[in-house]
Scaffold this motif. Structure first.
Motif, PDB file in Angstrom:
ATOM      1  N   SER A 536      33.463  44.530  37.041  1.00  0.00           N
ATOM      2  CA  SER A 536      34.866  44.174  36.357  1.00  0.00           C
ATOM      3  C   SER A 536      35.120  42.742  36.205  1.00  0.00           C
ATOM      4  O   SER A 536      34.849  42.065  37.003  1.00  0.00           O
ATOM      5  CB  SER A 536      35.996  44.986  37.069  1.00  0.00           C
ATOM      6  N   LYS A 537      35.744  42.410  34.957  1.00  0.00           N
ATOM      7  CA  LYS A 537      36.022  40.798  34.729  1.00  0.00           C
ATOM      8  C   LYS A 537      37.118  40.606  35.991  1.00  0.00           C
ATOM      9  O   LYS A 537      37.608  39.396  36.039  1.00  0.00           O
ATOM     10  CB  LYS A 537      36.694  40.992  33.278  1.00  0.00           C
ATOM     11  N   LEU A 538      37.659  41.552  36.592  1.00  0.00           N
ATOM     12  CA  LEU A 538      38.727  41.106  37.664  1.00  0.00           C
ATOM     13  C   LEU A 538      38.126  40.496  38.553  1.00  0.00           C
ATOM     14  O   LEU A 538      38.935  39.560  39.367  1.00  0.00           O
ATOM     15  CB  LEU A 538      39.063  42.890  38.352  1.00  0.00           C
ATOM     16  N   LEU A 539      36.934  40.312  38.916  1.00  0.00           N
ATOM     17  CA  LEU A 539      36.168  39.737  39.830  1.00  0.00           C
ATOM     18  C   LEU A 539      36.053  38.137  39.461  1.00  0.00           C
ATOM     19  O   LEU A 539      35.848  37.389  40.296  1.00  0.00           O
ATOM     20  CB  LEU A 539      34.586  40.133  40.150  1.00  0.00           C
ATOM     21  N   VAL A 540      36.179  37.902  38.191  1.00  0.00           N
ATOM     22  CA  VAL A 540      36.184  36.337  37.847  1.00  0.00           C
ATOM     23  C   VAL A 540      37.576  35.927  37.746  1.00  0.00           C
ATOM     24  O   VAL A 540      37.688  34.494  37.586  1.00  0.00           O
ATOM     25  CB  VAL A 540      35.281  36.128  36.574  1.00  0.00           C
ATOM     26  N   GLN A 541      38.662  36.523  38.129  1.00  0.00           N
ATOM     27  CA  GLN A 541      39.845  36.031  38.011  1.00  0.00           C
ATOM     28  C   GLN A 541      40.237  34.999  38.962  1.00  0.00           C
ATOM     29  O   GLN A 541      39.931  35.200  40.341  1.00  0.00           O
ATOM     30  CB  GLN A 541      40.873  37.200  38.097  1.00  0.00           C
ATOM     31  N   ARG A 609      42.107  42.261  45.935  1.00  0.00           N
ATOM     32  CA  ARG A 609      41.319  42.879  46.911  1.00  0.00           C
ATOM     33  C   ARG A 609      39.946  43.134  46.637  1.00  0.00           C
ATOM     34  O   ARG A 609      38.845  42.833  47.673  1.00  0.00           O
ATOM     35  CB  ARG A 609      41.946  44.354  46.887  1.00  0.00           C
ATOM     36  N   LEU A 610      39.291  42.986  45.343  1.00  0.00           N
ATOM     37  CA  LEU A 610      38.001  42.897  45.129  1.00  0.00           C
ATOM     38  C   LEU A 610      37.284  41.594  45.459  1.00  0.00           C
ATOM     39  O   LEU A 610      36.347  41.454  45.724  1.00  0.00           O
ATOM     40  CB  LEU A 610      37.816  43.389  43.569  1.00  0.00           C
ATOM     41  N   LYS A 611      38.148  40.631  45.179  1.00  0.00           N
ATOM     42  CA  LYS A 611      37.723  39.163  45.464  1.00  0.00           C
ATOM     43  C   LYS A 611      37.785  38.927  46.845  1.00  0.00           C
ATOM     44  O   LYS A 611      36.688  38.400  47.446  1.00  0.00           O
ATOM     45  CB  LYS A 611      38.669  38.118  44.887  1.00  0.00           C
ATOM     46  N   LEU A 612      38.568  39.496  47.690  1.00  0.00           N
ATOM     47  CA  LEU A 612      38.607  39.510  49.084  1.00  0.00           C
ATOM     48  C   LEU A 612      37.395  40.151  49.792  1.00  0.00           C
ATOM     49  O   LEU A 612      36.503  39.919  50.442  1.00  0.00           O
ATOM     50  CB  LEU A 612      39.647  40.331  49.550  1.00  0.00           C
TER      51      LEU A 612
END
Length: 635
Positions: A536-541, A609-612
């Protein structure tokens, strides 16, 4: 990305200014060294003890802590200061840390290459028997340090010192020269050598055998062509078999130094002539040590407790002791002797790296080995006295003026009776009731590395195949191999090097315990979460509008303390700091996984949370690799 030391230094600067406001002279006091990490995070992220100021200010530590607190202002780094007892506690600003943490391009510290050349010597097994579990601990310590030093930018060589001129090899050489044992065997050669050695030990009380042994050892030192030809054949074949065992657990070398090359290259004679110029080294002419060259240790504080103050370097029969040869070897490590050491290629390892070896007979290559800035020797604590003698000799010769020589002493490995029984060793009822048993080759209380590795591999392979019936044999073998290595290496790396280890097979395989398997399980679990997020693009935020909760904050703090952990490894030469750091991180992130529905989180916090999780994965992978453990993405 700021690491934990960044905040420690910021706090230290503030404390120094606050103490200055109290008009207390600091002299050369290093404030950052006094700062502690509270055992409970409810008392803050750092604590400064004020007790040492009580006498100077003629006030109680409690009162001083309160005064210091009033001198400090809240800033973007710290959100709160508290005086508790005689301590000044500080709390890192959570939002600042979280945003700075996640806006960083990489959580892996940026390391600059260093000029210092380092040699780390480990393994050092006599080339006449298979490696046992105690030597496996040596390998895990040494290889982990090589990886960590290289990570830190040091120009590092991994060396194995092979004692091919000592009495242990002599036993085997007498056996083969007598014609009692052939040189050819279908057995793995180091195991064959071990059997021959034990058979010869049965003859050690025989005067005729002792005479042959002394003659053989003398001929090795004198470079007798016929003896050396067979000797080199035995030790080289045995060493290659031992290296296969080391490769099985991901340990590789740059160089093998043969002890005979120290003698035959002229290095030993050159160094011994230097030793003769030291006033404390002389040849005795009377008494029980008449004819021996000894190091006089009288009047030296470090050796005051020794019963015998004359330490033998050369025996009366002319044979050099291990320590004398070690001094010559150590001199080569840290200086540039006026002799030429020749090298040849020993073998290309499974990692495609060539091992070089010293070769005073047939070597034609010149290599840039020797003359290091820092020499580290991984040798168990029972060799502390000889290593002190080596260090003293180097100091007397002026070698340590600008160079470092360190003995990394470590504790021995014991075995639980249950483990010995599972490995097929028969014990009496009394022995089974003991909490642990020492190694004893004569009683059969030994666990060689090959047998342990094979036992673990087969057990893990069977369980992995059962859990993954659709996977092919190649995949199952690869996973089983990685998990077997993780089991051995982590069990031997997690304990403080100064402590002895009691090895238990069941504990080492516990998926919920303080084990390599547990870390692999954690890594695989986190990778599964990331895979389910489908990239997900969420990870590059990079910017997150989320205030981390208590557990999230603890995870971030643990991740940013990675560099501090590596510094502890470097300063203490003990990889157990890294091993236990990884356990702490794994426990925190597993607790987080169990408490928080990460993939079902609201969009606002899901990225955070995904970044963590992603950051934890990166640190776990790096930490495992530095311990010589390959990560597993699915078990």
């Amino acid at each position: 990305m700021p690491d934990y030391n960044f905040f420690r230094k910021k706090f230290a600067t503030m404390i120094k200014q606050g103490i200055g406001a109290l008009e207390v002279p600091l002299a050369n006091l290093e404030i950052s060294d006094l700062i502690e990490i509270p055992p409970d995070s409810h008392f803050g992220d750092f604590a400064f003890p004020c007790f040492f100021l009580a006498k100077k200010l003629k006030k109680s530590p409690v009162e001083i802590a309160k005064e210091l607190t009033s001198k400090l202002d809240k800033n973007k780094y710290f959100e709160k200061f508290e005086a508790v007892g005689g301590y000044l506690n500080v709390f890192i600003d959570r939002k600042f840390l979280a945003n700075d943490f996640f806006s960083s391009q990489s959580i892996i510290p940026e390391i600059k290459s260093k000029k210092e050349r380092v040699i780390i010597e480990y393994l050092n097994a006599n080339p006449n028997k298979p490696l046992h579990l105690g030597q496996a601990r040596n390998i895990c310590l040494g290889d982990s340090l090589v990886r960590i030093f290289r990570f830190l930018g040091y120009q590092t060589n991994a060396a194995n010192y092979s004692d091919d001129s000592g009495v242990n090899v002599g036993y085997n050489l007498v056996a083969h020269l007598s014609g009692d044992y052939p040189l050819e065997t279908m057995e793995k050669f180091d195991h064959y050598c071990g059997r021959v050695y034990l058979a010869m030990r049965e003859k050690e009380s025989d005067p005729d055998f002792q005479k042959k042994l002394e003659e053989v050892l003398k001929k090795i030192e004198e470079d007798d062509p016929e003896v050396i030809k067979i000797q080199r054949q035995i030790v080289k074949q045995c060493l290659l078999a031992q290296l296969q065992s080391a490769w099985n657990i991901n340990s590789y070398f740059d160089l093998v130094n043969w002890e005979t090359d120290i003698l035959h290259s002229g290095l030993f004679e050159l160094v011994f002539q230097k030793l003769k110029k030291i006033k404390r080294i002389n040849k005795l002419t009377e008494g029980r040590l008449a004819g021996c060259w000894v190091f006089n240790l009288r009047g030296l504080k470090d050796f005051s407790g020794l019963e015998n103050q004359d330490y033998v370097l050369i025996k009366s029969n002319g044979l050099s002791t291990y320590t004398a040869k070690d001094i010559a070897y150590a001199f080569w490590k840290l200086s540039k002797p006026k002799i030429e050491i020749k090298y040849s290629q020993l073998i290309r390892q499974p990692n495609n790296q060539i091992i070089w070896m010293t070769d005073s007979h047939f070597g034609k290559d010149k290599k840039d080995f020797g003359n290091y800035d820092w020499a580290i020797n991984v040798i168990d604590k029972r060799q502390e006295l000889p290593q002190k003698i080596v260090s003293l000799a180097l100091q007397e010769m002026g070698v340590l003026a600008k160079k470092k020589y360190q003995h990394l002493a470590y504790g021995v490995v014991y075995l639980t009776p249950k483990t010995l029984s599972k490995l097929g060793i028969k014990l009496t009822l009394e022995e089974k009731n003991q909490p642990f048993l020492p190694f004893s080759s004569r009683r059969g209380w030994t666990v060689n590395l090959d047998d342990l590795y094979n036992k673990l591999f087969e057990k893990i392979k069977s369980e992995t195949k059962e859990k993954n019936p659709d996977r092919d044999e190649k995949w199952v073998d690869l996973v089983a191999r990685k998990l077997a290595v993780a089991t051995i290496r982590f069990s031997l790396a997690k304990v403080d090097k100064d402590r002895d280890i009691i090895f238990d097979l069941d504990e080492a395989l516990d998926i919920h315990g303080a084990t390599g398997i547990y870390l692999e399980y954690t890594y695989a679990r986190l990778k599964s979460i990331l895979k389910k997020s489908k990239g997900s693009k969420l990870l590059v935020q990079k910017k997150f509008d989320h205030q981390p909760d208590e557990l999230e904050f603890e995870i971030i703090k643990k991740i940013i303390s990675f560099q501090e952990t590596i510094d502890n490894v470097l300063n203490n030469l003990s990889p157990h700091y890294l091993a236990n750091y990884l356990l702490d991180l794994a426990r925190l992130i597993n607790l987080y996984y169990e408490k928080i529905p990460i993939l079902k989180s609201p969009a606002k916090v899901k990225s955070f949370r995904l970044k963590l999780i992603q950051s934890s994965v990166e640190i776990l992978k790096l930490g495992l690799n530095l311990l010589g453990i390959e990560e597993v993405e699915k078990m």
